[in-house]
Scaffold this active site. Structure first.
Site, PDB file in Angstrom:
ATOM      1  N   HIS A  20       0.827  -1.201   0.000  1.00  0.00           N
ATOM      2  CA  HIS A  20       0.000   0.000   0.000  1.00  0.00           C
ATOM      3  C   HIS A  20       0.863   1.253   0.000  1.00  0.00           C
ATOM      4  CE1 HIS A  20      -3.246   2.579   2.084  1.00  0.00           C
ATOM      5  NE2 HIS A  20      -3.446   2.577   0.778  1.00  0.00           N
ATOM      6  N   ASP A  28       8.358   7.563 -20.475  1.00  0.00           N
ATOM      7  CA  ASP A  28       8.726   7.560 -21.881  1.00  0.00           C
ATOM      8  C   ASP A  28      10.196   7.189 -22.011  1.00  0.00           C
ATOM      9  OD1 ASP A  28      10.250   9.925 -21.348  1.00  0.00           O
ATOM     10  OD2 ASP A  28       8.582  11.211 -21.929  1.00  0.00           O
ATOM     11  N   HIS A 106       7.564  19.177 -13.609  1.00  0.00           N
ATOM     12  CA  HIS A 106       8.349  18.080 -14.189  1.00  0.00           C
ATOM     13  C   HIS A 106       9.625  17.842 -13.379  1.00  0.00           C
ATOM     14  CE1 HIS A 106       9.567  15.180 -17.132  1.00  0.00           C
ATOM     15  NE2 HIS A 106      10.652  15.850 -17.449  1.00  0.00           N
ATOM     16  N   TYR A 128       6.661  14.160 -21.965  1.00  0.00           N
ATOM     17  CA  TYR A 128       5.944  14.138 -20.682  1.00  0.00           C
ATOM     18  C   TYR A 128       4.983  12.955 -20.524  1.00  0.00           C
ATOM     19  CZ  TYR A 128       7.913  18.786 -20.396  1.00  0.00           C
ATOM     20  OH  TYR A 128       8.781  19.843 -20.388  1.00  0.00           O
ATOM     21  N   ALA A 129       5.148  11.911 -21.312  1.00  0.00           N
ATOM     22  CA  ALA A 129       4.312  10.709 -21.173  1.00  0.00           C
ATOM     23  C   ALA A 129       4.884   9.866 -20.036  1.00  0.00           C
ATOM     24  CB  ALA A 129       4.256   9.935 -22.482  1.00  0.00           C
ATOM     25  N   ASN A 130       4.656  10.342 -18.831  1.00  0.00           N
ATOM     26  CA  ASN A 130       5.197   9.727 -17.616  1.00  0.00           C
ATOM     27  C   ASN A 130       4.114   9.763 -16.541  1.00  0.00           C
ATOM     28  OD1 ASN A 130       8.017   9.761 -18.683  1.00  0.00           O
ATOM     29  ND2 ASN A 130       7.748  11.971 -18.464  1.00  0.00           N
TER      30      ASN A 130
END
Length: 139
Positions: A20, A28, A106, A128-130
């Site tokens: 948990h 990316d 970021h 920014y595909a994170n």
């Protein structure tokens, strides 16, 4: 042979051992990965596997209660951002559990990856595909 969706042994092990609030980053191809954090490199070539394919598999295999993304994601990469939000909404509908989305800069996102149990590098080549997933509980 494992029958469920996730067949990558390293990733399957990490997902199975998340407790948990433990964190797992999906990134990316360009996000820097801290040396001390486990790297699971799925990148094969540009775009393979994609960020969203990887997100879908992780959501199918684990209970997520929180998501951390960079503020810049929605602004610079709105298509992928909206697709991620849609996946999260579908997951909430299926599980009946809320998923909290938190946006940070970021730079703060990169610093936060130091807390991850693992960072999963995809072949995604869009900015920014994170995402950082925070594990929830199924009960």
């Amino acid at each position: 042979m494992k029958k469920s969706t996730l067949i990558n042994s390293e990733l399957s092990y990490v997902v199975a051992t998340l407790g948990h609030t433990d964190e797992l980053t999906i990134c990316d191809a360009g996000l820097p990965i801290p040396d001390h954090v486990k790297r699971i490199d799925l990148a094969l070539t540009h775009g393979v596997p994609s960020f969203l394919e990887t997100v879908r598999v992780i959501l199918s295999e684990s209970q997520i209660e929180g998501v951390i993304i960079a503020n810049e994601f929605a602004e610079v990469n709105p298509a992928h951002y909206q697709a991620l939000i849609k996946e999260l909404e579908m997951e909430m509908e299926v599980t009946g559990k809320a998923i909290t989305v938190t946006s940070i800069t970021h730079e703060a996102f990169k610093a936060r990856t130091h807390q991850s149990r693992a960072v999963v590098r995809t072949g995604e080549c869009t900015p920014y595909a994170n995402v950082i997933f925070q594990a929830g509980v199924v009960f």
